[in-house]
Design a protein around this motif. Structure first.
Motif, PDB file in Angstrom:
ATOM      1  N   LEU A  53       2.277   4.123  13.797  1.00  0.00           N
ATOM      2  CA  LEU A  53       1.524   5.313  13.401  1.00  0.00           C
ATOM      3  C   LEU A  53       2.382   6.263  12.561  1.00  0.00           C
ATOM      4  O   LEU A  53       1.880   6.927  11.646  1.00  0.00           O
ATOM      5  CB  LEU A  53       0.968   6.035  14.631  1.00  0.00           C
ATOM      6  N   GLN A  54       3.668   6.290  12.836  1.00  0.00           N
ATOM      7  CA  GLN A  54       4.567   7.133  12.034  1.00  0.00           C
ATOM      8  C   GLN A  54       4.752   6.560  10.628  1.00  0.00           C
ATOM      9  O   GLN A  54       4.987   7.300   9.672  1.00  0.00           O
ATOM     10  CB  GLN A  54       5.924   7.275  12.741  1.00  0.00           C
ATOM     11  N   LEU A  55       4.630   5.244  10.505  1.00  0.00           N
ATOM     12  CA  LEU A  55       4.810   4.588   9.199  1.00  0.00           C
ATOM     13  C   LEU A  55       3.522   4.553   8.376  1.00  0.00           C
ATOM     14  O   LEU A  55       3.556   4.287   7.172  1.00  0.00           O
ATOM     15  CB  LEU A  55       5.308   3.145   9.392  1.00  0.00           C
ATOM     16  N   ALA A  56       2.374   4.783   9.026  1.00  0.00           N
ATOM     17  CA  ALA A  56       1.085   4.725   8.315  1.00  0.00           C
ATOM     18  C   ALA A  56       1.046   5.803   7.231  1.00  0.00           C
ATOM     19  O   ALA A  56       1.470   6.929   7.450  1.00  0.00           O
ATOM     20  CB  ALA A  56      -0.065   4.915   9.302  1.00  0.00           C
ATOM     21  N   THR A 117      -2.697   1.401   3.799  1.00  0.00           N
ATOM     22  CA  THR A 117      -2.185   0.871   5.079  1.00  0.00           C
ATOM     23  C   THR A 117      -3.324   0.203   5.845  1.00  0.00           C
ATOM     24  O   THR A 117      -4.375   0.807   6.043  1.00  0.00           O
ATOM     25  CB  THR A 117      -1.594   1.995   5.961  1.00  0.00           C
ATOM     26  N   LEU A 118      -3.089  -1.027   6.265  1.00  0.00           N
ATOM     27  CA  LEU A 118      -3.983  -1.697   7.214  1.00  0.00           C
ATOM     28  C   LEU A 118      -3.264  -1.742   8.553  1.00  0.00           C
ATOM     29  O   LEU A 118      -2.133  -2.219   8.643  1.00  0.00           O
ATOM     30  CB  LEU A 118      -4.301  -3.131   6.764  1.00  0.00           C
ATOM     31  N   ASN A 148       0.634  -1.683  -3.812  1.00  0.00           N
ATOM     32  CA  ASN A 148       1.854  -1.200  -3.133  1.00  0.00           C
ATOM     33  C   ASN A 148       1.586  -0.874  -1.671  1.00  0.00           C
ATOM     34  O   ASN A 148       2.311  -0.110  -1.043  1.00  0.00           O
ATOM     35  CB  ASN A 148       2.402   0.042  -3.853  1.00  0.00           C
ATOM     36  N   GLY A 149       0.519  -1.475  -1.117  1.00  0.00           N
ATOM     37  CA  GLY A 149       0.120  -1.175   0.261  1.00  0.00           C
ATOM     38  C   GLY A 149       0.925  -1.941   1.296  1.00  0.00           C
ATOM     39  O   GLY A 149       1.792  -2.756   0.963  1.00  0.00           O
ATOM     40  N   GLN A 150       0.616  -1.674   2.565  1.00  0.00           N
ATOM     41  CA  GLN A 150       1.345  -2.304   3.671  1.00  0.00           C
ATOM     42  C   GLN A 150       0.379  -2.659   4.793  1.00  0.00           C
ATOM     43  O   GLN A 150      -0.637  -1.988   4.990  1.00  0.00           O
ATOM     44  CB  GLN A 150       2.420  -1.356   4.209  1.00  0.00           C
ATOM     45  N   ILE A 151       0.724  -3.714   5.508  1.00  0.00           N
ATOM     46  CA  ILE A 151       0.020  -4.064   6.749  1.00  0.00           C
ATOM     47  C   ILE A 151       1.010  -3.849   7.890  1.00  0.00           C
ATOM     48  O   ILE A 151       2.142  -4.343   7.835  1.00  0.00           O
ATOM     49  CB  ILE A 151      -0.451  -5.530   6.743  1.00  0.00           C
ATOM     50  N   ALA A 230       5.641  -5.718  12.884  1.00  0.00           N
ATOM     51  CA  ALA A 230       5.965  -6.270  11.571  1.00  0.00           C
ATOM     52  C   ALA A 230       5.293  -5.459  10.476  1.00  0.00           C
ATOM     53  O   ALA A 230       4.192  -4.922  10.661  1.00  0.00           O
ATOM     54  CB  ALA A 230       5.512  -7.723  11.487  1.00  0.00           C
ATOM     55  N   LYS A 231       5.976  -5.387   9.342  1.00  0.00           N
ATOM     56  CA  LYS A 231       5.425  -4.735   8.151  1.00  0.00           C
ATOM     57  C   LYS A 231       5.302  -5.794   7.057  1.00  0.00           C
ATOM     58  O   LYS A 231       6.283  -6.435   6.698  1.00  0.00           O
ATOM     59  CB  LYS A 231       6.355  -3.610   7.706  1.00  0.00           C
ATOM     60  N   LEU A 232       4.082  -5.953   6.553  1.00  0.00           N
ATOM     61  CA  LEU A 232       3.800  -6.934   5.508  1.00  0.00           C
ATOM     62  C   LEU A 232       3.495  -6.203   4.209  1.00  0.00           C
ATOM     63  O   LEU A 232       2.721  -5.231   4.213  1.00  0.00           O
ATOM     64  CB  LEU A 232       2.592  -7.801   5.872  1.00  0.00           C
TER      65      LEU A 232
END
Length: 236
Positions: A53-56, A117-118, A148-151, A230-232
């Motif tokens: 949640l902090q990385l979202a 972010t997903l 440039n998004g992240q999962i 994990a961060k994708l």
């Protein structure tokens, strides 16, 4: 199909909490999902969820939102977040609790918008069901992601659930299936869900699947019990 999960959450939200959700799995394990836990505050969440949640950032899609606890936290921080769930009861609870943007849909049936972010928390990658569905699942997620998004997802290596022999190896059934594949049934107040497939993915297996589907895969942190965040990100 009976919305066992959503019915239980709605009961709790209305103040009719009398029992938890029972789960039965192909690992011969009977367990419960404590309903109050699904309504937890940020400070009650495991460190892996707090970190996610902090990385979202940016525009967020919370996939498998449940009672909306993650979405509510992000919303309060001023982040644009949408809660997606395929349970009518869950979406009703999200709305009652104040989540402003909700979508009632199976993730594989949903398309159109793109997100920064997903979020797939509480082993959200489990929605892929089986290992041979993982590539299709990741490709669908890629279609919902800004370049440039992240999962952000968490999962567990459930190898610890199998017997270990004296030299440290594990006794895993040799039936051609991946050991992280589990079939679940849920029961609440005498009503049972249909069995559904769920998958727990060890980090190396996830990394390999990401590699073959155009993702970078980074382990952000490990949890206390064979779990990890994990961060994708999409490869350029």
């Amino acid at each position: 199909m009976a919305d066992v999960f959503g019915t239980a959450l709605l009961d709790y939200e209305k103040g009719h909490y009398t029992e938890d959700i029972k789960t039965y799995s192909s690992l011969d394990e009977e367990d419960v999902i404590p309903i109050p836990y699904l309504f937890r505050r940020f400070d009650e969440m495991p460190i892996i969820e707090q970190k996610a949640l902090q990385l979202a950032r940016g525009k967020v899609l919370d996939i498998g939102a449940g009672a909306g606890s993650h979405a509510l936290y992000l919303q309060k921080k001023g982040i644009e977040v949408t809660a997606l769930d395929n349970s009518e009861g869950c979406i009703a609870v999200c709305k009652k609790r104040g989540v402003q943007s909700t979508i009632l849909s199976d993730i594989l049936d949903y398309s159109g918008e793109k997100y920064d972010t997903l979020l797939l928390l509480m082993n959200g990658i489990g929605l892929a069901g089986k290992l041979n569905n993982l590539s299709r699942f990741l490709q669908h997620l890629a279609s919902l992601l800004q370049s440039n998004g992240q999962i952000l997802l968490d999962s567990s290596d459930i190898i610890y659930m199998f017997e270990q022999d004296e030299d440290g190896g594990y006794w895993i059934p040799n039936d051609g299936t991946y050991y992280g594949e589990v079939a679940f049934t849920m029961e609440y107040k005498g009503k049972k869900s249909k069995p559904f497939d769920w998958i727990y993915v060890d980090f190396n297996t996830l990394q390999n699947a990401c590699e073959s589907n155009g993702f970078n895969c980074e382990r952000v942190i490990s949890g206390e019990h064979y779990d990890y965040l994990a961060k994708l990100t999409l490869k350029e």
